[in-house]
Each structure stands twice: as structure tokens, then as C-alpha cells.
Design a protein around this motif. Structure first.
Motif, mmCIF file in Angstrom:
data_model
loop_
_atom_site.group_PDB
_atom_site.id
_atom_site.type_symbol
_atom_site.label_atom_id
_atom_site.label_comp_id
_atom_site.label_asym_id
_atom_site.label_seq_id
_atom_site.Cartn_x
_atom_site.Cartn_y
_atom_site.Cartn_z
ATOM 1 N N TYR A 115 0.837 -1.198 0.000
ATOM 2 C CA TYR A 115 0.000 0.000 0.000
ATOM 3 C C TYR A 115 0.879 1.258 0.000
ATOM 4 C CZ TYR A 115 -3.058 3.674 1.841
ATOM 5 O OH TYR A 115 -3.732 4.849 2.044
ATOM 6 N N ASP A 116 1.852 1.310 0.913
ATOM 7 C CA ASP A 116 2.733 2.477 0.991
ATOM 8 C C ASP A 116 3.489 2.680 -0.326
ATOM 9 O OD1 ASP A 116 1.910 2.961 3.584
ATOM 10 O OD2 ASP A 116 3.725 2.149 4.519
ATOM 11 N N TRP A 117 3.958 1.590 -0.926
ATOM 12 C CA TRP A 117 4.647 1.666 -2.215
ATOM 13 C C TRP A 117 3.672 2.130 -3.298
ATOM 14 C CZ3 TRP A 117 4.032 -1.769 -6.544
ATOM 15 C CH2 TRP A 117 4.943 -1.549 -7.569
ATOM 16 N N GLY A 118 2.462 1.587 -3.280
ATOM 17 C CA GLY A 118 1.468 1.913 -4.299
ATOM 18 C C GLY A 118 1.035 3.365 -4.295
ATOM 19 N N ILE A 119 0.884 3.954 -3.111
ATOM 20 C CA ILE A 119 0.407 5.339 -3.083
ATOM 21 C C ILE A 119 1.450 6.326 -3.595
ATOM 22 C CG2 ILE A 119 -1.385 5.026 -1.337
ATOM 23 C CD1 ILE A 119 0.470 6.134 0.749
ATOM 24 N N VAL A 120 2.721 5.964 -3.532
ATOM 25 C CA VAL A 120 3.738 6.869 -4.085
ATOM 26 C C VAL A 120 4.128 6.499 -5.518
ATOM 27 C CG1 VAL A 120 4.663 7.499 -1.835
ATOM 28 C CG2 VAL A 120 5.697 5.602 -3.088
ATOM 29 N N HIS A 164 -13.061 0.248 -0.969
ATOM 30 C CA HIS A 164 -12.203 1.294 -1.541
ATOM 31 C C HIS A 164 -11.279 1.744 -0.421
ATOM 32 C CE1 HIS A 164 -15.171 2.599 -4.956
ATOM 33 N NE2 HIS A 164 -14.776 1.349 -5.053
ATOM 34 N N ILE A 165 -9.980 1.772 -0.723
ATOM 35 C CA ILE A 165 -8.972 2.217 0.228
ATOM 36 C C ILE A 165 -8.439 3.550 -0.273
ATOM 37 C CG2 ILE A 165 -6.791 1.680 1.374
ATOM 38 C CD1 ILE A 165 -7.269 -1.265 0.556
ATOM 39 N N PRO A 166 -8.453 4.588 0.560
ATOM 40 C CA PRO A 166 -7.947 5.895 0.123
ATOM 41 C C PRO A 166 -6.504 5.791 -0.386
ATOM 42 C CG PRO A 166 -8.926 6.032 2.318
ATOM 43 C CD PRO A 166 -8.854 4.579 1.958
ATOM 44 N N ALA A 167 -6.197 6.558 -1.417
ATOM 45 C CA ALA A 167 -4.844 6.555 -1.989
ATOM 46 C C ALA A 167 -4.135 7.854 -1.637
ATOM 47 C CB ALA A 167 -4.897 6.361 -3.501
ATOM 48 N N LYS A 168 -4.021 8.100 -0.371
ATOM 49 C CA LYS A 168 -3.331 9.308 0.059
ATOM 50 C C LYS A 168 -2.413 8.961 1.219
ATOM 51 C CE LYS A 168 -7.141 10.568 3.018
ATOM 52 N NZ LYS A 168 -8.306 11.319 3.218
ATOM 53 N N LEU A 169 -1.348 9.683 1.324
ATOM 54 C CA LEU A 169 -0.425 9.466 2.424
ATOM 55 C C LEU A 169 -1.053 9.917 3.727
ATOM 56 C CD1 LEU A 169 2.898 10.712 0.818
ATOM 57 C CD2 LEU A 169 2.358 8.382 1.499
ATOM 58 N N LYS A 170 -0.913 9.083 4.737
ATOM 59 C CA LYS A 170 -1.411 9.445 6.068
ATOM 60 C C LYS A 170 -0.248 10.063 6.831
ATOM 61 C CE LYS A 170 -4.883 5.882 6.131
ATOM 62 N NZ LYS A 170 -5.376 4.662 6.719
#
Length: 171
Positions: A115-120, A164-170
Motif C-alpha cells: 500500500y505504501d509503495w502503491g500510493i507513491v 475502496h482504500i484511500p490513496a493518500k499518504l497518512k
């Protein structure tokens, strides 16, 4: 040819799928493992290897990316995680952990890294995570990443809940 990096978590090596991984993966796929998955186990190693070749083709076309999860200490195969439709605004996660490694937190660890890799890496509006309604462990996992239910649909094997999972950095 894969363009994805080798990643890792505290306990896992997370590396792009290679055809050589098939010999470790195939023995871990069973009917009980796939009860909450849309697919059935391959009937032979050759059939599974053919599936592996299709994954490599999808990786080369940059439409999907599959990662093999291995225990960092022993290099024992632990599971698979993939991101499908990565050229779209709504890539989809798929994940499974071998049965003898369930309930040890490996799925949560792997999904968080991907997930972390995907959002960036991807220009996603959000990520999709389909799961069988009765697969409570996977539902808890995706809800832990902020996943919210988008819709429910009957599939041939089970009732599917799509998150749906948000695609933004927390931060």
C-alpha cells in the motif's frame, strides 16, 4: 521483466514474482485456502506454471505486479500479494498467505508495505480490495487501512464485499 523494486517489512522479503517461484508456491495452494478466492487451484504444476507465465507477461506490460512474500530469516515462501490494473485510477489488491502461516500478522505487514509503495508509485484515486463477505480476517485487514465498503455483489463462490482504500499518504 519486472520494473518493481524488492521491498521488505520487519519479517518479510517482498520481491517481484519470478517463474522459479512456482515450485515454492504451487504446493501451498489448496481448496481450503481458495475457498474465499475467486479462483480455484491449478490442477497440475504445469497449469500453475502457465499461470505464472501470464503474471510475467502482465508485469512486462505493466498492467499487474505480483510479489512473493518470504520469511526474511528462513526464506520460506509465505504468500503472494499483487496489484492489478495498475495503469488505471483504481488499482486492485489481491493477497493470500499460506495456511500454516495464517494469524501471524504477515498479511497486514505485506499489505501495508505494498500500500505504501502503491500510493507513491501510482496515480490512483483509490485502491480496490475485493473480499468474500465471510473472510473476516481480510475484512479487518482492509478496514485497518481505512477501507470502506463500496458495494456488495454475488460471485459464483461467495458474496463479495468490495472496499475502496484511500490513496493518500497518512501524515
Amino acid at each position: 521483466m519486472s520494473h518493481a523494486p524488492c521491498l521488505s517489512s520487519a519479517r518479510l522479503s517482498i520481491e517481484p514474482f519470478k517463474l522459479q517461484d512456482c515450485s515454492d508456491i504451487y504446493p501451498c495452494i489448496s481448496l481450503s485456502l481458495t475457498q474465499f478466492m475467486s479462483w480455484e487451484p491449478a490442477q497440475s504444476f504445469e497449469e500453475f506454471e502457465s499461470i505464472g507465465k501470464s503474471w510475467l507477461q502482465a508485469q512486462a506490460l505493466r498492467t499487474d505486479q505480483h510479489f512473493v512474500l518470504r520469511d526474511k530469516t528462513t526464506q520460506k515462501f509465505t504468500g503472494l500479494i499483487g496489484i492489478h490494473r495498475i495503469q488505471t485510477k483504481t488499482p486492485e489488491f489481491g493477497l493470500w498467505i499460506r495456511e500454516d502461516q495464517h494469524a501471524k500478522g504477515f498479511a497486514k505487514e505485506a499489505l501495508k508495505v505494498i500500500y505504501d509503495w502503491g500510493i507513491v508509485t501510482f496515480e490512483a484515486d483509490y485502491f480496490i480490495y475485493p473480499v468474500a463477505e465471510q473472510n473476516y480476517a481480510s475484512r479487518k485487514l482492509v478496514e485497518g487501512l481505512g477501507g470502506i465498503i463500496s458495494h456488495v455483489r454475488q460471485q459464483p463462490k461467495y458474496l463479495q464485499v468490495t472496499y475502496h482504500i484511500p490513496a493518500k499518504l497518512k501524515i
